[in-house]
Scaffold this active site. Structure first.
Site, mmCIF file in Angstrom:
data_model
loop_
_atom_site.group_PDB
_atom_site.id
_atom_site.type_symbol
_atom_site.label_atom_id
_atom_site.label_comp_id
_atom_site.label_asym_id
_atom_site.label_seq_id
_atom_site.Cartn_x
_atom_site.Cartn_y
_atom_site.Cartn_z
ATOM 1 N N SER A 25 0.972 -1.237 -0.083
ATOM 2 C CA SER A 25 0.015 0.130 0.048
ATOM 3 C C SER A 25 0.797 1.362 0.034
ATOM 4 C CB SER A 25 -0.914 0.012 1.315
ATOM 5 O OG SER A 25 -0.053 -0.088 2.462
ATOM 6 N N ASN A 112 -3.796 -3.158 12.278
ATOM 7 C CA ASN A 112 -5.146 -3.161 11.930
ATOM 8 C C ASN A 112 -5.500 -1.949 12.598
ATOM 9 O OD1 ASN A 112 -4.735 -5.392 10.315
ATOM 10 N ND2 ASN A 112 -6.069 -6.797 11.636
ATOM 11 N N THR A 157 -37.416 28.754 -13.776
ATOM 12 C CA THR A 157 -37.582 27.054 -13.578
ATOM 13 C C THR A 157 -37.445 26.460 -14.918
ATOM 14 O OG1 THR A 157 -40.037 27.485 -13.637
ATOM 15 C CG2 THR A 157 -39.022 27.799 -11.274
ATOM 16 N N HIS A 158 -37.193 25.124 -14.882
ATOM 17 C CA HIS A 158 -37.244 24.490 -16.089
ATOM 18 C C HIS A 158 -36.138 25.220 -17.060
ATOM 19 C CE1 HIS A 158 -40.682 22.311 -14.519
ATOM 20 N NE2 HIS A 158 -41.254 23.552 -14.252
ATOM 21 N N SER A 279 -9.090 28.098 -28.203
ATOM 22 C CA SER A 279 -9.153 26.717 -29.277
ATOM 23 C C SER A 279 -8.031 26.863 -30.197
ATOM 24 C CB SER A 279 -10.393 26.861 -30.206
ATOM 25 O OG SER A 279 -10.090 26.242 -31.394
ATOM 26 N N LYS A 285 -12.351 31.785 -29.861
ATOM 27 C CA LYS A 285 -12.798 31.261 -28.682
ATOM 28 C C LYS A 285 -12.370 31.471 -27.419
ATOM 29 C CE LYS A 285 -15.567 28.520 -28.622
ATOM 30 N NZ LYS A 285 -16.008 27.053 -28.771
ATOM 31 N N ASN A 287 -13.196 29.535 -23.554
ATOM 32 C CA ASN A 287 -14.003 28.530 -23.175
ATOM 33 C C ASN A 287 -13.786 28.476 -21.759
ATOM 34 O OD1 ASN A 287 -14.562 27.850 -25.698
ATOM 35 N ND2 ASN A 287 -12.967 26.579 -26.042
ATOM 36 N N GLU A 292 -15.646 23.534 -16.396
ATOM 37 C CA GLU A 292 -16.149 22.288 -17.075
ATOM 38 C C GLU A 292 -15.231 21.346 -16.350
ATOM 39 O OE1 GLU A 292 -16.760 23.013 -21.844
ATOM 40 O OE2 GLU A 292 -14.797 23.843 -21.012
ATOM 41 N N TYR A 319 -11.053 -7.132 10.377
ATOM 42 C CA TYR A 319 -10.404 -6.751 8.988
ATOM 43 C C TYR A 319 -10.077 -7.556 7.807
ATOM 44 C CZ TYR A 319 -6.212 -4.745 6.762
ATOM 45 O OH TYR A 319 -5.366 -4.187 5.649
ATOM 46 N N GLN A 324 -7.358 -2.088 2.288
ATOM 47 C CA GLN A 324 -6.067 -1.405 1.665
ATOM 48 C C GLN A 324 -6.631 -0.766 0.617
ATOM 49 O OE1 GLN A 324 -2.405 -2.979 2.135
ATOM 50 N NE2 GLN A 324 -2.192 -2.837 0.051
HETATM 51 N N1 ARG Z 1 -1.545 -1.766 4.627
HETATM 52 C C1 ARG Z 1 -2.682 -2.170 5.185
HETATM 53 C C2 ARG Z 1 -3.745 -1.325 5.002
HETATM 54 O O1 ARG Z 1 -3.647 -0.160 4.340
HETATM 55 C C3 ARG Z 1 -2.507 -1.979 6.845
HETATM 56 C C4 ARG Z 1 -2.897 -3.139 7.601
HETATM 57 C C5 ARG Z 1 -2.347 -4.478 7.213
HETATM 58 N N2 ARG Z 1 -2.929 -5.411 8.090
HETATM 59 C C6 ARG Z 1 -2.580 -6.794 7.785
HETATM 60 N N3 ARG Z 1 -3.260 -7.588 8.623
HETATM 61 N N4 ARG Z 1 -2.127 -7.133 6.589
HETATM 62 O O2 ARG Z 1 -4.926 -1.672 5.354
#
Ligand code: ARG
Length: 493
Positions: A25, A112, A157-158, A279, A285, A287, A292, A319, A324
């Site tokens: 992660s 966790n 409206t509309h 453009s 132009k 824009n 947007e 968990y 992640q």
């Molecule tokens: N990188 C994990 C996350 O973002 C952290 C927790 C990982 N826990 C595990 N049991 N592998 O959720």
């Protein structure tokens, strides 16, 4: 090459780079790395206070963590071979301090509860920034409204000319919507700023930890009490993404109007050149690209929200690694919204409203017909439905002159003669003036300049209160952080 200390015991074999990259992660963890150091420091202080760790261990762990806090986290901690930044930092510490000290930091917790805590810390900071930017947008809208309390424009409206109103009335409608967006973020903040720390994997821990202590060190307002819920839930993030989605719909609607208003057949507004593009082929132009892109970013934020929603919908307690994948959606949604809000502030503040053009359109499309019908009711005690019918017929005939109105009244055939009741062309002309119609609409929240002035005064008070609320929350977080770091420094001094 540093090893991932988490994998050492249970698992064997090297993993391919592709595999590590897939599972890590790290990219998203850049967002929570600073928060992770604070969480580590608070946890180590708690282990010390509860005598779970010896003072000697604390005196080794804290200086290393303070160094990371002061000098920043080295790039190596973010290498893909670590599953995440939590493993990266722990591995670094163990390498630097030896396992006897470094290996005692992670007692009584799990990644966790650690990751959930980090996300909440980062998210609450971002929320306050988001609220501050939103406040600025509202301030610009209120300032423009004050300036344009008398600027008459058509209301729709509309998307059809409906009744005349004031530009201030139109802009204050958006301010009101953004004010509710602000309230929603404030309410979400209360649920974000709760500490999951101490939940460990999900079942808490047998060590005599002190959850309240780490929560207060980290500036949380309370605990996510049930430890299974603490690691499993991401509803606090879903709530924020829902709120951002709603906020973005309001931004998108405003952008849509600015886009329509800046077309050459409407011409109510000229956006500053800085917010426009031209453009590559059509040299004339101009824009409204910024508006947007904002309208489109709204879709990206919805995407982040639905990505997050779908990630959790099938997950059993507690968990699961799927969580992640949810996290980057939070930062993506926050980033898109933040960029949009920041640009919106200046795009609005630098826009030039063509009040002449608006005034010119205000009376078009029989926009004061409602007031004419109401006036007939008030002056001659005709039932509203009869008056509505008469005026509607006259519009169908093509004009609202006395002659046409009288003709229409005869056709409606309820024995009503408008001329007989004393209606004159002069009275009709007076009633058909948009200014007349607007001035009468002075009930609270209405478009009349006097109602606008009252609304502006009330909104300014609300802006002050909301600004004070942000300051108070920022101050509380800043103080908690300062106290945490100085407590750690005192302990190692
Ligand atoms: N990188 C994990 C996350 O973002 C952290 C927790 C990982 N826990 C595990 N049991 N592998 O959720």
């Amino acid at each position: 090459m540093r090893t991932d200390v988490v994998r050492l015991g249970r698992l064997s074999g090297e993993r391919s780079g592709e595999m590590m990259h897939f599972l890590s992660s790290m990219r998203a963890d850049r967002c929570i790395a600073d928060a992770d150091i604070l969480v580590d420091i608070a946890h180590v202080l708690m282990l010390d206070k509860q005598k779970i760790n010896e003072r000697e261990t604390t005196r080794k762990l804290l200086p290393a963590l303070l160094e990371l806090h002061d000098d920043g986290i080295p790039d190596e901690a973010f290498h893909d071979r670590f599953e995440d930044v939590h493993a990266g930092i722990e591995s670094l510490l163990i390498e630097a301090l030896g396992v006897d000290a470094g290996g005692r930091m992670h007692m009584g917790r799990s990644r966790n509860d650690e990751v959930a805590t980090c996300i909440r810390i980062k998210l609450r900071d971002d929320l306050l920034k988001q609220m501050a930017a939103l406040l600025k947008v509202r301030e610009v809208l209120v300032a423009l409204s004050e300036k344009h309390a008398d600027s008459i424009m058509p209301g729709f409206t509309h998307l059809q000319h409906a009744q005349p109103t004031t530009l201030a009335h139109h802009l204050l409608a958006y301010e009101q919507a953004f004010s509710r967006d602000f309230d929603r973020l404030r309410d979400a903040y209360a649920r974000v700023n709760q500490s999951p720390l101490g939940a460990a994997a999900f079942a808490s821990t047998g060590y005599p930890i002190n959850r309240e202590f780490t929560a207060s060190l980290l500036g949380f307002d309370g605990l996510v009490t049930n430890t299974m819920d603490a690691v499993a839930t991401r509803d606090f993030a879903l709530e924020v993404l829902a709120d951002l989605s709603i906020l973005m719909t309001n931004i998108s609607r405003l952008c849509e109007e600015l886009i329509i208003w800046s077309t050459s057949f409407v011409k109510f507004v000229a956006l500053d050149d800085a917010f426009c593009s031209t453009s590559s082929i059509m040299p004339q132009k101009k824009n409204p690209d910024t508006a947007e892109i904002m309208r489109a970013k709204t879709g990206s934020v919805f995407g982040a929200f639905s990505g997050a929603l779908v990630t959790v919908k099938g997950l059993p307690m507690s968990y699961n690694r799927d969580l992640q994948e949810l996290t980057p959606n939070i930062w993506r949604g926050m980033q898109d919204t933040k960029e949009s809000l920041r640009l919106l502030i200046d795009m609005l503040a630098s826009a030039t409203f063509d009040t002449e053009r608006m005034r010119e359109e205000a009376g078009r499309g029989f926009s004061t017909a409602t007031e004419l019908a109401d006036s007939l009711v008030r002056a001659y005690d005709i039932p509203f439905r009869t008056a509505h019918n008469i005026v509607g017929r006259a519009v169908r005939k093509g004009d609202l002159s006395l002659v046409t109105l009288e003709e229409a009244a005869q056709e409606v055939g309820e024995g009503v003669s408008l001329t007989g009741k004393g209606l004159t062309q002069q009275k009709i002309d007076e009633v058909l003036d948009p200014k007349y119609s607007i001035a009468l609409r002075k009930a609270p929240g209405g478009p009349a300049p006097v109602a606008i002035k009252a609304a502006v005064a009330e909104r300014k008070k609300q802006l002050d209160a909301d600004s004070a609320l942000i300051d108070q929350k920022l101050a509380k977080l800043a103080k908690a952080k300062e106290d945490l770091i100085s407590r750690a420094r005192r302990l190692v001094a």
